[in-house]
Design an enzyme around this catalytic site. Structure first.
Site, mmCIF file in Angstrom:
data_model
loop_
_atom_site.group_PDB
_atom_site.id
_atom_site.type_symbol
_atom_site.label_atom_id
_atom_site.label_comp_id
_atom_site.label_asym_id
_atom_site.label_seq_id
_atom_site.Cartn_x
_atom_site.Cartn_y
_atom_site.Cartn_z
ATOM 1 N N ASP A 20 -97.649 -11.935 42.677
ATOM 2 C CA ASP A 20 -96.830 -12.941 43.361
ATOM 3 C C ASP A 20 -97.308 -12.953 44.811
ATOM 4 O O ASP A 20 -98.068 -12.067 45.241
ATOM 5 C CB ASP A 20 -95.345 -12.567 43.274
ATOM 6 C CG ASP A 20 -94.459 -13.588 43.981
ATOM 7 O OD1 ASP A 20 -94.674 -14.797 43.797
ATOM 8 O OD2 ASP A 20 -93.564 -13.183 44.754
ATOM 9 N N SER A 21 -96.829 -13.926 45.574
ATOM 10 C CA SER A 21 -97.189 -13.963 46.984
ATOM 11 C C SER A 21 -96.500 -12.839 47.761
ATOM 12 O O SER A 21 -96.878 -12.552 48.886
ATOM 13 C CB SER A 21 -96.754 -15.301 47.584
ATOM 14 O OG SER A 21 -95.343 -15.384 47.541
ATOM 15 N N CYS A 83 -95.415 -16.003 39.744
ATOM 16 C CA CYS A 83 -95.225 -16.874 40.899
ATOM 17 C C CYS A 83 -95.251 -18.311 40.381
ATOM 18 O O CYS A 83 -96.235 -18.725 39.753
ATOM 19 C CB CYS A 83 -96.363 -16.637 41.895
ATOM 20 S SG CYS A 83 -96.391 -17.801 43.263
ATOM 21 N N ASN A 84 -94.179 -19.035 40.616
ATOM 22 C CA ASN A 84 -94.117 -20.424 40.135
ATOM 23 C C ASN A 84 -95.118 -21.312 40.853
ATOM 24 O O ASN A 84 -95.667 -22.240 40.270
ATOM 25 C CB ASN A 84 -92.717 -20.994 40.360
ATOM 26 C CG ASN A 84 -91.712 -20.455 39.382
ATOM 27 O OD1 ASN A 84 -91.434 -21.050 38.361
ATOM 28 N ND2 ASN A 84 -91.165 -19.280 39.678
ATOM 29 N N GLU A 162 -87.867 -12.500 51.863
ATOM 30 C CA GLU A 162 -88.905 -11.580 52.349
ATOM 31 C C GLU A 162 -88.390 -10.770 53.552
ATOM 32 O O GLU A 162 -88.932 -9.722 53.876
ATOM 33 C CB GLU A 162 -90.187 -12.335 52.720
ATOM 34 C CG GLU A 162 -90.980 -12.851 51.512
ATOM 35 C CD GLU A 162 -91.697 -11.753 50.708
ATOM 36 O OE1 GLU A 162 -92.101 -10.736 51.296
ATOM 37 O OE2 GLU A 162 -91.834 -11.919 49.479
ATOM 38 N N CYS A 194 -88.614 -20.421 41.285
ATOM 39 C CA CYS A 194 -89.366 -19.556 42.195
ATOM 40 C C CYS A 194 -88.868 -18.146 41.920
ATOM 41 O O CYS A 194 -87.651 -17.923 41.815
ATOM 42 C CB CYS A 194 -89.087 -19.939 43.652
ATOM 43 S SG CYS A 194 -89.769 -18.755 44.848
ATOM 44 N N HIS A 196 -88.687 -15.624 43.713
ATOM 45 C CA HIS A 196 -87.884 -15.012 44.783
ATOM 46 C C HIS A 196 -86.390 -15.344 44.617
ATOM 47 O O HIS A 196 -85.542 -14.587 45.080
ATOM 48 C CB HIS A 196 -88.305 -15.538 46.155
ATOM 49 C CG HIS A 196 -89.545 -14.907 46.708
ATOM 50 N ND1 HIS A 196 -90.799 -15.160 46.205
ATOM 51 C CD2 HIS A 196 -89.722 -14.056 47.752
ATOM 52 C CE1 HIS A 196 -91.695 -14.481 46.924
ATOM 53 N NE2 HIS A 196 -91.065 -13.800 47.859
HETATM 54 N N1 DGL Z 1 -92.320 -16.344 44.358
HETATM 55 C C1 DGL Z 1 -93.157 -17.466 44.454
HETATM 56 C C2 DGL Z 1 -92.841 -18.571 43.502
HETATM 57 O O1 DGL Z 1 -92.341 -18.254 42.441
HETATM 58 C C3 DGL Z 1 -93.844 -17.762 45.734
HETATM 59 C C4 DGL Z 1 -93.088 -18.272 46.855
HETATM 60 C C5 DGL Z 1 -93.952 -18.525 48.065
HETATM 61 O O2 DGL Z 1 -94.817 -17.710 48.356
HETATM 62 O O3 DGL Z 1 -93.757 -19.553 48.699
HETATM 63 O O4 DGL Z 1 -93.087 -19.715 43.735
#
Ligand code: DGL
Length: 276
Positions: A20-21, A83-84, A162, A194, A196
């Site tokens: 993931d990011s 990560c979406n 974050e 997402c 997160h």
């Molecule tokens: N957790 C991520 C997602 O599912 C990344 C969110 C991001 O880095 O902007 O999209």
């Protein structure tokens, strides 16, 4: 996902890789560990370059490729794009280049949402890049042409998470800002598009009310991984205990602290790495 072209049984003792990011993918890792307690996992959080959601397509594809390469170099048996944003922009690219099965977030989340939604009024929230890609909207429309879909980007959610801010007055205000229009649309199901966002679940659910089903991808991904390993005869050898290794590209101690908070695991010690 075509699993037949991989000989998974021959690599049963290898780990499962996910990226993931940042720390959002840990919501997927938790569910995978719960469902597959004997497996080994390698988690990569690209914390140096988070958020992905405000980046353009080519950048997201490049970052995703670099994350996948890092994990593939560690000889994984399957890749989870936790990560979406990466799933929306880079999944087909990763699928065509990876020498192992790849599971993304979107298909599992859409299927769960269609199962949960009785009235076919579905909301989806995600990063700017995910919502702008319209991948969710198109897939829902393909599988349920009668569905009414309302989509909204929520760009402040990822930075809040974050920073470890998952409740309180500021979080509630931001939730209201983004979700009030969806509540006004009277959706019956909300996809957290997402990884997160499940960390904000309690506050999002409180705002949307009991009649709205909240769907996130982690359980559906864990189901899909279970099926994949079962079909491929590739469960980790019996007697092993779930084990995870963590890597990040920056902000090591913040990641360690937040990971302990999110996973409730005090032994998490990530290592900092460079991607290329
Ligand atoms: N957790 C991520 C997602 O599912 C990344 C969110 C991001 O880095 O902007 O999209």
């Amino acid at each position: 996902m075509p699993t037949q072209r991989f000989n998974l049984a021959s690599c049963a003792d290898r780990p499962i890789g996910l990226f993931d990011s940042g720390l959002g993918g840990l919501t997927v890792l938790s569910e995978l560990k719960r469902r597959l307690p004997a497996e080994k996992f390698i988690y990569l959080g690209d914390t140096a370059r988070t958020p992905y959601g405000s980046k353009g397509h080519d950048t997201i594809v490049r970052y995703s490729r670099e994350c996948a390469r890092f994990l593939l170099d560690r000889k994984i048996k399957a890749l989870v794009v936790a990560c979406n944003t990466s799933s929306a922009h880079a999944l087909s690219e990763l699928e065509s280049h990876c020498p192992c099965p790849v599971i993304g977030t979107i298909e599992p989340a859409v299927r769960y949402a269609l199962h949960a939604s009785k009235g076919r009024r579905i909301g989806v929230i995600g990063t700017e890049a995910t919502i702008a890609s319209e991948v969710y909207q198109r897939r829902i429309a393909e599988l349920a042409p009668e569905a009414r879909i309302a989509a909204a980007p929520c760009p402040l959610f990822v930075p809040l998470v974050e920073q470890g801010m998952v409740d309180g007055e500021i979080v509630d205000k931001v939730i209201e800002l983004y979700l009030a229009p969806l509540r006004a649309e009277r959706i019956d199901t909300l996809i957290l598009g997402c990884t997160h966002y499940p960390l904000l679940l309690a506050r999002i659910a409180a705002f949307m009310g009991k009649e709205v089903a909240i769907v996130e991808c982690s359980r559906a991904i864990a189901d899909e991984m279970y099926r994949l390993l079962e079909d491929g005869g590739a469960f980790a050898p019996k007697g092993g205990a779930a084990k995870a290794e963590f890597f990040v590209t920056d902000a090591l101690s913040r990641f360690n602290n937040l990971t302990r908070l999110c996973l409730g695991d005090a032994s998490v010690q990530a290592e900092r790495v460079e991607l290329s």
